[in-house]
Design a protein around this motif. Structure first.
Motif, short mmCIF file in Angstrom:
data_model
loop_
_atom_site.label_atom_id
_atom_site.label_comp_id
_atom_site.label_asym_id
_atom_site.label_seq_id
_atom_site.Cartn_x
_atom_site.Cartn_y
_atom_site.Cartn_z
N LEU A 182 43.50 32.56 42.26
CA LEU A 182 42.76 33.35 41.28
C LEU A 182 43.78 33.99 40.35
O LEU A 182 44.72 34.66 40.81
CB LEU A 182 41.94 34.44 41.96
CG LEU A 182 40.56 34.07 42.50
CD1 LEU A 182 39.98 35.23 43.29
CD2 LEU A 182 39.62 33.68 41.36
N LEU A 183 43.61 33.78 39.06
CA LEU A 183 44.54 34.36 38.08
C LEU A 183 43.74 35.23 37.12
O LEU A 183 42.88 34.72 36.40
CB LEU A 183 45.26 33.25 37.32
CG LEU A 183 46.27 33.73 36.28
CD1 LEU A 183 47.50 34.35 36.95
CD2 LEU A 183 46.70 32.60 35.36
N ARG A 184 44.02 36.51 37.13
CA ARG A 184 43.33 37.44 36.22
C ARG A 184 44.26 37.81 35.07
O ARG A 184 45.38 38.26 35.27
CB ARG A 184 42.90 38.71 36.94
CG ARG A 184 42.02 39.63 36.07
CD ARG A 184 41.75 40.96 36.75
NE ARG A 184 42.95 41.78 36.81
CZ ARG A 184 43.37 42.55 35.80
NH1 ARG A 184 42.70 42.59 34.65
NH2 ARG A 184 44.46 43.28 35.93
N ILE A 185 43.74 37.61 33.85
CA ILE A 185 44.46 38.00 32.64
C ILE A 185 43.68 39.14 31.99
O ILE A 185 42.51 38.99 31.64
CB ILE A 185 44.58 36.84 31.64
CG1 ILE A 185 45.21 35.62 32.32
CG2 ILE A 185 45.37 37.26 30.41
CD1 ILE A 185 46.66 35.79 32.69
N GLY A 186 44.32 40.29 31.82
CA GLY A 186 43.66 41.44 31.21
C GLY A 186 43.96 41.57 29.73
O GLY A 186 44.90 40.97 29.21
N PRO A 187 43.17 42.38 29.01
CA PRO A 187 43.36 42.55 27.57
C PRO A 187 44.60 43.35 27.20
O PRO A 187 45.00 43.37 26.03
CB PRO A 187 42.09 43.29 27.14
CG PRO A 187 41.65 44.02 28.37
CD PRO A 187 42.02 43.14 29.52
N ASP A 188 45.21 44.00 28.18
CA ASP A 188 46.42 44.81 27.91
C ASP A 188 47.68 44.12 28.42
O ASP A 188 48.64 44.77 28.84
CB ASP A 188 46.29 46.18 28.58
CG ASP A 188 45.09 46.96 28.05
OD1 ASP A 188 44.87 46.91 26.83
OD2 ASP A 188 44.39 47.58 28.86
N ALA A 189 47.66 42.78 28.39
CA ALA A 189 48.80 41.97 28.83
C ALA A 189 49.11 42.15 30.31
O ALA A 189 50.22 41.85 30.75
CB ALA A 189 50.04 42.27 28.00
N ASP A 190 48.15 42.66 31.07
CA ASP A 190 48.34 42.77 32.52
C ASP A 190 47.87 41.48 33.18
O ASP A 190 46.99 40.79 32.68
CB ASP A 190 47.57 43.97 33.08
CG ASP A 190 46.10 43.94 32.72
OD1 ASP A 190 45.78 43.57 31.57
OD2 ASP A 190 45.26 44.26 33.57
N ILE A 191 48.50 41.16 34.29
CA ILE A 191 48.22 39.90 34.96
C ILE A 191 48.21 40.13 36.47
O ILE A 191 48.98 40.94 36.99
CB ILE A 191 49.25 38.83 34.55
CG1 ILE A 191 48.80 37.44 35.01
CG2 ILE A 191 50.63 39.15 35.07
CD1 ILE A 191 49.57 36.32 34.33
N GLU A 192 47.31 39.44 37.15
CA GLU A 192 47.16 39.58 38.59
C GLU A 192 46.89 38.20 39.19
O GLU A 192 46.10 37.42 38.65
CB GLU A 192 46.00 40.53 38.89
CG GLU A 192 45.80 40.87 40.35
CD GLU A 192 44.63 41.82 40.56
OE1 GLU A 192 44.39 42.21 41.72
OE2 GLU A 192 43.95 42.16 39.56
N GLU A 193 47.56 37.90 40.29
CA GLU A 193 47.42 36.58 40.90
C GLU A 193 47.18 36.72 42.41
O GLU A 193 47.82 37.53 43.07
CB GLU A 193 48.68 35.75 40.65
CG GLU A 193 48.60 34.31 41.13
CD GLU A 193 49.86 33.52 40.79
OE1 GLU A 193 49.87 32.31 41.01
OE2 GLU A 193 50.83 34.14 40.29
N LYS A 194 46.25 35.91 42.92
CA LYS A 194 45.95 35.92 44.34
C LYS A 194 45.91 34.47 44.83
O LYS A 194 45.24 33.63 44.23
CB LYS A 194 44.61 36.61 44.59
CG LYS A 194 44.36 37.02 46.03
CD LYS A 194 43.10 37.87 46.14
CE LYS A 194 42.87 38.33 47.59
NZ LYS A 194 41.65 39.18 47.70
N LYS A 195 46.63 34.20 45.93
CA LYS A 195 46.74 32.83 46.44
C LYS A 195 46.03 32.70 47.78
O LYS A 195 46.04 33.61 48.59
CB LYS A 195 48.21 32.45 46.58
CG LYS A 195 49.01 32.55 45.29
CD LYS A 195 50.48 32.20 45.53
CE LYS A 195 51.30 32.35 44.25
NZ LYS A 195 52.74 32.02 44.48
N PHE A 196 45.43 31.51 48.01
CA PHE A 196 44.72 31.24 49.25
C PHE A 196 45.14 29.87 49.78
O PHE A 196 45.10 28.87 49.06
CB PHE A 196 43.20 31.23 49.02
CG PHE A 196 42.64 32.50 48.48
CD1 PHE A 196 42.13 33.47 49.34
CD2 PHE A 196 42.60 32.73 47.12
CE1 PHE A 196 41.60 34.65 48.83
CE2 PHE A 196 42.07 33.90 46.61
CZ PHE A 196 41.58 34.86 47.46
#
Length: 238
Positions: A182-196
């Motif tokens: 899961l890759l989340r891209i936010g409007p404030d150039a923030d990024i979050e990644e979750k691996k399974f």
């Protein structure tokens, strides 16, 4: 380089089986059979503030669509035309695309498919997978892009399991998906990644949804054929 135009008013994608019958998509099945109470709270909050759900709530959805389209253009190598979209929303969406590009270049992934639309006769549903790629070790993985405020949602993980099942059914001669992300891209150039690596609980939940949908559809189809009881008028006494 070809150019493609984004039309946010275009109808949603339909998935059809080999006989041409329309099948439900992954997200529609999840939304139908799993209650997501935070959406009700969010919509209620907009109403209390006197904001229109389509205007203010739809903005995030439209920006998300702009981001997905831009990421698709980047990975598949086509020029994106946003002339039908709001300029302010395009600006935000393209900033998110720039964030995604930086992540992609660092990831070392090799794109195999992007925005691939699949339908499974065996399982009775379809879906659009954001990205299938190979990592530096040559292992096959699946990536789903999100633009929400958080990816800590069980429904997202169930969605990944559904996409994995769908891809492996439609590509029986490919390697199995070794990892999903899961890759989340936010409007404030923030990024979050979750691996399974293991999606066993999520697959169990998804199979339960499919069983529930099959049973529920039988009830729906059965109720369509029922005759309505006609109210009999009382006879007047002579």
């Amino acid at each position: 380089m070809r150019t493609e135009k984004l039309d946010l008013s275009a109808p949603h994608q339909e998935y059809k089986n080999s006989r041409g019958s329309v099948m439900p998509g992954v997200t529609s099945l999840i939304n139908k059979h799993i209650s997501i109470p935070e959406l009700v709270t969010w919509a209620y909050g907009l109403g209390k503030k006197g904001k229109c759900l389509e205007k203010h709530g739809g903005r995030k959805r439209r920006i998300g669509s702009i981001f997905h389209f831009g990421a698709h253009g980047f990975l598949d190598g086509f020029q994106c035309d946003y002339s039908l979209c709001d300029k302010d929303e395009v600006e935000v969406g393209l900033e998110m695309v720039d964030t995604f590009k930086k992540w992609w270049w660092k990831s070392g992934l090799d794109r195999i498919h992007c925005e691939i639309q699949l339908a499974s006769d065996k399982h009775g549903y379809g879906g659009t997978i954001d990205c299938v790629a190979r990592d530096k070790q040559g292992d096959l993985l699946l990536v789903d892009f999100k633009t929400s405020s958080s990816i800590a949602k069980p429904s997202y993980e169930i969605q990944l399991a559904a996409y994995k099942m769908l891809y492996e059914d439609c590509h029986p001669f490919d390697d199995d998906i070794g990892e999903v992300r899961l890759l989340r891209i936010g409007p404030d150039a923030d990024i979050e990644e979750k691996k399974f690596k293991d999606l066993t609980p999520q697959l169990e939940a998804w199979n339960a949804i499919l069983r529930l949908h099959a049973a529920y559809k039988k009830l729906e189809d059965g109720s369509k054929g029922q005759n309505k009881w006609l109210r009999r008028r009382k006879k007047r006494k002579a």
